[in-house]
Design a protein around this motif. Structure first.
Motif, PDB file in Angstrom:
ATOM      1  N   PRO A   4       0.804  -1.228   0.000  1.00 24.00           N
ATOM      2  CA  PRO A   4       0.000   0.000   0.000  1.00 24.00           C
ATOM      3  C   PRO A   4       0.840   1.283   0.000  1.00 24.00           C
ATOM      4  O   PRO A   4       0.505   2.240  -0.707  1.00 24.00           O
ATOM      5  CB  PRO A   4      -0.831  -0.130   1.277  1.00 24.00           C
ATOM      6  CG  PRO A   4      -0.987  -1.615   1.445  1.00 24.00           C
ATOM      7  CD  PRO A   4       0.297  -2.216   0.955  1.00 24.00           C
ATOM      8  N   ALA A   5       1.924   1.294   0.740  1.00 26.15           N
ATOM      9  CA  ALA A   5       2.756   2.500   0.772  1.00 26.15           C
ATOM     10  C   ALA A   5       3.401   2.748  -0.591  1.00 26.15           C
ATOM     11  O   ALA A   5       3.596   3.899  -1.001  1.00 26.15           O
ATOM     12  CB  ALA A   5       3.825   2.376   1.854  1.00 26.15           C
TER      13      ALA A   5
ATOM     14  N   THR B 146       0.885   4.400  -2.841  1.00 27.78           N
ATOM     15  CA  THR B 146       0.780   5.832  -2.540  1.00 27.78           C
ATOM     16  C   THR B 146       1.930   6.605  -3.183  1.00 27.78           C
ATOM     17  O   THR B 146       1.722   7.649  -3.818  1.00 27.78           O
ATOM     18  CB  THR B 146       0.790   6.051  -1.009  1.00 27.78           C
ATOM     19  OG1 THR B 146      -0.250   5.261  -0.432  1.00 27.78           O
ATOM     20  CG2 THR B 146       0.566   7.521  -0.664  1.00 27.78           C
TER      21      THR B 146
ATOM     22  N   SER C 279      -4.098   9.777  -9.234  1.00 27.23           N
ATOM     23  CA  SER C 279      -4.648   9.557  -7.897  1.00 27.23           C
ATOM     24  C   SER C 279      -4.215   8.192  -7.381  1.00 27.23           C
ATOM     25  O   SER C 279      -3.989   7.251  -8.151  1.00 27.23           O
ATOM     26  CB  SER C 279      -6.173   9.651  -7.917  1.00 27.23           C
ATOM     27  OG  SER C 279      -6.741   8.445  -8.370  1.00 27.23           O
ATOM     28  N   ARG C 280      -4.108   8.109  -6.068  1.00 30.36           N
ATOM     29  CA  ARG C 280      -3.740   6.835  -5.454  1.00 30.36           C
ATOM     30  C   ARG C 280      -4.753   5.752  -5.792  1.00 30.36           C
ATOM     31  O   ARG C 280      -4.412   4.607  -6.075  1.00 30.36           O
ATOM     32  CB  ARG C 280      -3.670   7.015  -3.928  1.00 30.36           C
ATOM     33  CG  ARG C 280      -3.177   5.786  -3.254  1.00 30.36           C
ATOM     34  CD  ARG C 280      -3.336   5.789  -1.760  1.00 30.36           C
ATOM     35  NE  ARG C 280      -2.681   4.581  -1.276  1.00 30.36           N
ATOM     36  CZ  ARG C 280      -3.225   3.377  -1.336  1.00 30.36           C
ATOM     37  NH1 ARG C 280      -4.442   3.221  -1.833  1.00 30.36           N
ATOM     38  NH2 ARG C 280      -2.545   2.321  -0.901  1.00 30.36           N
ATOM     39  N   ALA C 281      -6.031   6.162  -5.773  1.00 32.83           N
ATOM     40  CA  ALA C 281      -7.101   5.189  -6.045  1.00 32.83           C
ATOM     41  C   ALA C 281      -6.982   4.625  -7.458  1.00 32.83           C
ATOM     42  O   ALA C 281      -7.327   3.468  -7.695  1.00 32.83           O
ATOM     43  CB  ALA C 281      -8.465   5.837  -5.834  1.00 32.83           C
ATOM     44  N   HIS C 282      -6.478   5.433  -8.379  1.00 29.43           N
ATOM     45  CA  HIS C 282      -6.282   4.937  -9.749  1.00 29.43           C
ATOM     46  C   HIS C 282      -5.264   3.797  -9.754  1.00 29.43           C
ATOM     47  O   HIS C 282      -5.500   2.741 -10.359  1.00 29.43           O
ATOM     48  CB  HIS C 282      -5.813   6.066 -10.669  1.00 29.43           C
ATOM     49  CG  HIS C 282      -5.324   5.602 -12.015  1.00 29.43           C
ATOM     50  ND1 HIS C 282      -6.184   5.222 -13.015  1.00 29.43           N
ATOM     51  CD2 HIS C 282      -4.068   5.428 -12.511  1.00 29.43           C
ATOM     52  CE1 HIS C 282      -5.473   4.837 -14.074  1.00 29.43           C
ATOM     53  NE2 HIS C 282      -4.198   4.953 -13.793  1.00 29.43           N
TER      54      HIS C 282
ATOM     55  N   GLU D  80      -4.332   1.942  -7.217  1.00 35.00           N
ATOM     56  CA  GLU D  80      -4.896   0.803  -6.484  1.00 35.00           C
ATOM     57  C   GLU D  80      -5.873   0.032  -7.375  1.00 35.00           C
ATOM     58  O   GLU D  80      -5.913  -1.200  -7.365  1.00 35.00           O
ATOM     59  CB  GLU D  80      -5.604   1.290  -5.212  1.00 35.00           C
ATOM     60  CG  GLU D  80      -6.124   0.142  -4.350  1.00 35.00           C
ATOM     61  CD  GLU D  80      -6.866   0.610  -3.096  1.00 35.00           C
ATOM     62  OE1 GLU D  80      -6.797   1.814  -2.762  1.00 35.00           O
ATOM     63  OE2 GLU D  80      -7.529  -0.233  -2.473  1.00 35.00           O
TER      64      GLU D  80
ATOM     65  N   HIS E 280     -11.120  13.092  -7.232  1.00 30.85           N
ATOM     66  CA  HIS E 280     -10.862  11.651  -7.376  1.00 30.85           C
ATOM     67  C   HIS E 280     -10.969  10.925  -6.034  1.00 30.85           C
ATOM     68  O   HIS E 280     -10.113  10.110  -5.695  1.00 30.85           O
ATOM     69  CB  HIS E 280      -9.482  11.407  -7.982  1.00 30.85           C
ATOM     70  CG  HIS E 280      -9.329  11.997  -9.357  1.00 30.85           C
ATOM     71  ND1 HIS E 280      -9.730  11.338 -10.500  1.00 30.85           N
ATOM     72  CD2 HIS E 280      -8.847  13.197  -9.772  1.00 30.85           C
ATOM     73  CE1 HIS E 280      -9.482  12.096 -11.551  1.00 30.85           C
ATOM     74  NE2 HIS E 280      -8.951  13.228 -11.149  1.00 30.85           N
TER      75      HIS E 280
ATOM     76  N   ALA F 110     -12.969   5.474  -6.675  1.00 28.84           N
ATOM     77  CA  ALA F 110     -12.478   4.734  -7.846  1.00 28.84           C
ATOM     78  C   ALA F 110     -12.952   3.290  -7.713  1.00 28.84           C
ATOM     79  O   ALA F 110     -13.593   2.918  -6.722  1.00 28.84           O
ATOM     80  CB  ALA F 110     -10.950   4.792  -7.936  1.00 28.84           C
TER      81      ALA F 110
ATOM     82  N   ILE G  11     -13.709   1.912  -4.171  1.00 32.09           N
ATOM     83  CA  ILE G  11     -12.678   2.214  -3.178  1.00 32.09           C
ATOM     84  C   ILE G  11     -12.587   3.732  -3.014  1.00 32.09           C
ATOM     85  O   ILE G  11     -13.106   4.476  -3.848  1.00 32.09           O
ATOM     86  CB  ILE G  11     -11.284   1.652  -3.574  1.00 32.09           C
ATOM     87  CG1 ILE G  11     -10.835   2.204  -4.928  1.00 32.09           C
ATOM     88  CG2 ILE G  11     -11.288   0.145  -3.562  1.00 32.09           C
ATOM     89  CD1 ILE G  11      -9.381   1.891  -5.277  1.00 32.09           C
ATOM     90  N   VAL G  12     -11.933   4.161  -1.949  1.00 31.94           N
ATOM     91  CA  VAL G  12     -11.730   5.595  -1.737  1.00 31.94           C
ATOM     92  C   VAL G  12     -10.236   5.892  -1.807  1.00 31.94           C
ATOM     93  O   VAL G  12      -9.400   5.008  -1.635  1.00 31.94           O
ATOM     94  CB  VAL G  12     -12.334   6.076  -0.391  1.00 31.94           C
ATOM     95  CG1 VAL G  12     -13.831   5.833  -0.383  1.00 31.94           C
ATOM     96  CG2 VAL G  12     -11.649   5.410   0.790  1.00 31.94           C
ATOM     97  N   ASN G  13      -9.956   7.154  -2.056  1.00 32.75           N
ATOM     98  CA  ASN G  13      -8.585   7.566  -2.351  1.00 32.75           C
ATOM     99  C   ASN G  13      -7.782   7.806  -1.069  1.00 32.75           C
ATOM    100  O   ASN G  13      -7.501   8.942  -0.707  1.00 32.75           O
ATOM    101  CB  ASN G  13      -8.631   8.835  -3.210  1.00 32.75           C
ATOM    102  CG  ASN G  13      -7.265   9.191  -3.764  1.00 32.75           C
ATOM    103  OD1 ASN G  13      -6.457   8.316  -4.051  1.00 32.75           O
ATOM    104  ND2 ASN G  13      -7.002  10.485  -3.905  1.00 32.75           N
TER     105      ASN G  13
ATOM    106  N   GLU H 104      -4.668   5.679   1.567  1.00 30.38           N
ATOM    107  CA  GLU H 104      -3.893   4.471   1.859  1.00 30.38           C
ATOM    108  C   GLU H 104      -4.553   3.643   2.956  1.00 30.38           C
ATOM    109  O   GLU H 104      -4.500   2.426   2.947  1.00 30.38           O
ATOM    110  CB  GLU H 104      -2.459   4.858   2.264  1.00 30.38           C
ATOM    111  CG  GLU H 104      -1.528   3.658   2.359  1.00 30.38           C
ATOM    112  CD  GLU H 104      -0.078   4.063   2.622  1.00 30.38           C
ATOM    113  OE1 GLU H 104       0.404   4.998   1.967  1.00 30.38           O
ATOM    114  OE2 GLU H 104       0.558   3.451   3.497  1.00 30.38           O
TER     115      GLU H 104
END
Lengths: 594, 245
Positions: free
Chosen positions: A36-37, A40, A49-52, A54, B167, B170, B181-183, B185
């Motif tokens: 996960p890190a 990020t 974006s991080r969600a992208h 992920e 964003h 996602a 999911i949410v943006n 960690e």
């Protein structure tokens, strides 16, 4: 944990977010997963974006945000692997490491899972371990692999014979018998001129070999005519249809022909860049292909003024997929090339006008490009003069299953199914699945039919089932495949494939009802009518065909009731039996007891 | 499209439907007061055609009406038994996929999924429910995310990306494991940039994105689709009073 210099890695890829899938491969090779890190940090460095990030990690089977074993084993789960005993071999390894399917051993040494067909059906059962493929699995080989893993022997030090991929070519015709010197096709195309090269391709009648059969010449012409400053040529080497492995042969032993075809295409349509989208299940092809591209660069056939043609600046790069069958669909493949989740686009517009980076793009199958190279050198006749009027040329078939001689067979289009069966040494054949799970299931009375776009089209798979085989188990395998590979974008395919797989599993395990059979047809109808792309549209086809052609195999599995309760008291006790390591009669409820 | 040019029309269920170039079959039909059931379409965002509930037949071939451009002279079928059955099955798929318990849902009566299900005459979900395990996210001080009800329409994703430029939402996973999911960690909504004033707060057609401390502000029985069916609301017949918000 290995430390990773993400800054340097991202910089090597030019900070380009469209390289995300390739970057995630590097992370996975180093760490075994994508922590996960790391997600990020990658997102920040790539400016997305991080969600992208992920979401991309979560889409592809070969990426994971959860820790995996240091040795990641994936057993190929095609029906041909299953018929050759893959489930028992997988169980043997699970027992050896005392680990559950899909989980990581407690010491983090190994994770064992199943994956969709790895394209070694002529020499299965097969598995992948990290980025290496191993074929012809036997209990002895599994034992050897377990020892190597237990000893934590690094993969480069494993005996090389474990990784041998055998070459089984049983019939050669125009393509497999061709010998071409590097640059011959391009030189002929240059001599002929761009427009005439496309015209020659149109005259040949060559149709796309990936399954849909779109005329290749029309595709090139549309791309050449599309406005825009840049164009792309993409080689679709995401050979994911279970039972297909002919592109593996072409890329292993005829790659020069394929790359020549890409170069001819680029010259004809005016493309500056080429991309080979290679499926991750063929890791053994990466180094040879990179070497071939380097050789062609050194020979002046790629790069500035390729082939000595002033103004023709063209180079090719290799992209590796990450375990997603849907990326064989050309618009999903382009999304994946752009570093995104592989979701098929809405069409129109089509890739020939709005493809990679929204630029005009030709996407051709490996075999189509090989044929195009021959047409460029030898003229339209090399394809036009063989085959049938509507299906010109030859077709490579990947023959596997219950045959004496599995392997690659190249035939002129129009060959009968029976001819192929005879040549491959099939006896007492019950059924043939032509074109893979999304293709056509044929019963014995149909073996006089012909492989051709106008009769039985095929992307190349030819899986043979003799009379010992349980067709319900075959179709259940296909149903599970589609459920695993649905991209999930549209409702009919996302939910329909899972409902169909559940019903097929119920029937296969003897707890299905007539209602399941009726609902299977209903779900297949919904998927066919409303799905977003070909995956969902064809996902129900094997079930529908099997119900029509092999109905007794289903009926004898059904409980006589119209409805079987979804709650099975005895089944509900399974976790308790597992927890207490009991499976004796007293641990089961009597069928008749209330 | 000047005033002088003659109106272009296609035919739908035997009626002429006028359209302006650029309109989809769905937007043209809705503007003409003809309802086509739909879930993932929202007039403020580019249609993407994922729910497929708005499927119609265009010259005999099924197409999602939200992503199919209206074309002069096309013959469109929408209100037929065959298409109603298709849509009913798709809605039943969605009910089987998530965990939808209308009687206890804050959105009941103002829920698009429920409204469309009533419209299609759904009486049971028919298919064995999948009962997915989808923990709620109550981390945010003002917003609750109840993923059990998500139908993956991507409206919150589009609103947050395009309108809010944040964003926050996602998708991850694939196939039946696809999920919102949410943006962050941590995976927690509290650690995202979501604000109550975001467009993404207002577009959920079901009961996933809920304001806290606002439960049952409008009593059941007086909500948006309690007064009029969704087919009337969607084509602009105003209800007596807008439920829920």
């Amino acid at each position: 944990m290995t430390t990773l210099d993400l800054a340097a890695m991202v910089q090597r890829h030019g900070g380009d977010a469209t390289r995300l899938v390739q970057i995630l491969h590097e992370v996975t090779a180093a760490l075994g997963y994508v922590p996960p890190a790391t997600i990020t940090e990658l997102a920040a460095r790539l400016g997305v974006s991080r969600a992208h990030v992920e979401g991309v990690v979560g889409f592809y089977s070969f990426f994971s945000a959860a820790p995996q074993g240091r040795f990641r084993v994936r057993f190929s789960d095609n029906i041909t692997d299953q018929m050759a005993g893959s489930h028992a071999l997988c169980q043997r390894m699970l027992d050896a490491f005392r680990v559950e399917l899909g989980e990581v051993s407690r010491d983090g040494l190994v994770s064992i899972a199943r994956t969709s067909c790895t394209g070694l059906c002529d020499q299965g059962p097969a598995l992948l371990v990290n980025d290496r493929a191993i074929a012809r699995l036997t209990p002895q080989r599994i034992g050897a692999i377990c020892s190597l893993i237990r000893g934590e022997v690094p993969l480069p030090q494993w005996p090389e014979n474990l990784f041998a991929i055998h070459r089984l070519v049983e019939r050669r015709d125009r393509i497999l018998a061709a010998v071409m010197q590097p640059g011959e096709g391009l030189a002929a195309a240059v001599a002929r001129g761009k427009a005439a090269t496309i015209a020659e391709l149109e005259r040949s009648g060559l149709r796309g070999r990936g399954g849909a059969g779109f005329p290749a010449g029309a595709k090139w012409a549309a791309c050449a005519a599309a406005p825009g400053p840049e164009r792309y040529v993409v080689c679709n080497a995401d050979e994911g249809e279970p039972g297909t492995f002919k592109d593996r042969e072409l890329l292993m032993h005829h790659a020069e022909l394929v790359i020549e075809g890409m170069t001819v295409a680029a010259f004809a349509v005016g493309a500056q860049r080429g991309l080979v989208y290679l499926r991750a299940e063929y890791p053994f092809l990466v180094a040879p292909l990179e070497e071939l591209l380097a050789r062609r660069r050194a020979a002046g056939l790629l790069g500035r003024a390729a082939g000595g043609v002033a103004g023709f600046d063209f180079d090719i790069e290799l992209h590796v997929g990450a375990g997603a069958y849907v990326c064989g669909e050309e618009s999903a493949l382009i999304e994946s090339l752009e570093g995104k989740r592989g979701i098929p686009r809405n069409r129109p517009p089509y890739p020939v006008t709005h493809g990679y980076r929204q630029r005009p793009t030709v996407v051709n199958n490996v075999e189509t490009l090989a044929a195009a190279a021959l047409i460029a050198r030898d003229g339209a006749g090399v394809v036009r003069d063989v085959g049938t009027p509507k299906s010109a040329g030859t077709k490579l078939l990947s023959v596997s299953g219950d045959v004496a001689r599995p392997g690659i067979y190249e035939y002129p289009f129009g060959v009968t199914v029976r001819q192929v069966l005879d040549d491959a040494g099939a006896v007492a054949t019950q059924a043939v699945q032509v074109g893979g799970p999304s293709g056509t299931l044929l019963a014995a009375r149909e073996f006089g039919r012909r492989i051709a776009f106008e009769d039985v089209p095929s992307a190349g798979a030819f899986m043979v089932f003799d009379q010992r085989r349980d067709m319900v188990a075959v179709v259940e395998n296909f149903a599970r495949f589609f459920a695993h590979e649905s991209c999930g974008f549209c409702t009919p395919c996302r939910v329909g494939t899972t409902l169909a797989a559940q019903m097929m599993t119920r029937i296969a395990t003897g707890v299905g009802s007539r209602r399941d059979v009726k609902d299977l047809a209903r779900v297949a109808g919904v998927m066919k009518a409303a799905s977003h792309c070909g995956l969902g549209a064809t996902a129900g086809a094997p079930v529908v065909a099997a119900l029509e052609k092999f109905r007794p195999a289903f009926d004898q599995r059904l409980r006589s009731l119209d409805v079987v309760p979804t709650f099975d008291l005895d089944l509900a006790l399974a976790p308790a039996r597992e927890a207490t390591a009991r499976d004796d009669q007293a641990a089961h409820l009597d069928e008749e007891s209330p | 499209m000047t005033d002088a040019s003659p109106p272009q029309t296609f035919q739908m269920d035997g009626h002429d439907v006028a359209f302006t170039p650029g309109q989809s079959i769905l937007t043209a039909a809705l503007a003409a007061g003809r309802y086509i059931p739909h879930l993932c379409f929202h007039p403020e965002f580019t249609a993407h055609g994922s729910c497929k509930v708005c499927t119609v037949k265009v010259n005999g071939q099924p197409h999602a009406s939200c992503t199919t451009p209206a074309r002069s002279g096309d013959v469109v079928e929408s209100d037929t038994d065959e298409l109603t059955q298709l849509r009913l099955n798709l809605v039943q798929f969605l009910f089987a996929e998530g965990n939808h318990f209308c009687p206890s849902c804050e959105k009941s009566g103002a829920c698009t999924l429920q409204g469309v299900a009533y419209e299609l005459g759904m009486t049971t979900e028919h298919y064995s429910p999948l009962f997915p395990d989808r923990p709620v996210d109550a981390s945010h001080p003002d917003v609750l995310l109840d993923f059990n009800r998500c139908i993956l329409c991507e409206l919150c994703i589009r609103a947050s990306a395009i309108h809010d430029q944040k964003h926050v939402f996602a998708l991850s996973g694939r196939g039946i494991t696809k999920h919102l999911i949410v943006n962050a960690e941590s995976g927690r909504l509290a650690d995202t940039a979501l604000a109550l004033s975001d467009k993404a707060m207002t577009v959920c057609p079901v009961g996933v994105i809920l304001r806290k401390r606002q439960g049952f502000a409008v009593p059941i029985g007086e909500r948006r689709y309690d007064h009029q069916p969704i087919s009337a609301v969607a084509v602009g017949h105003r209800p007596k009073e807008d439920g829920h918000e």
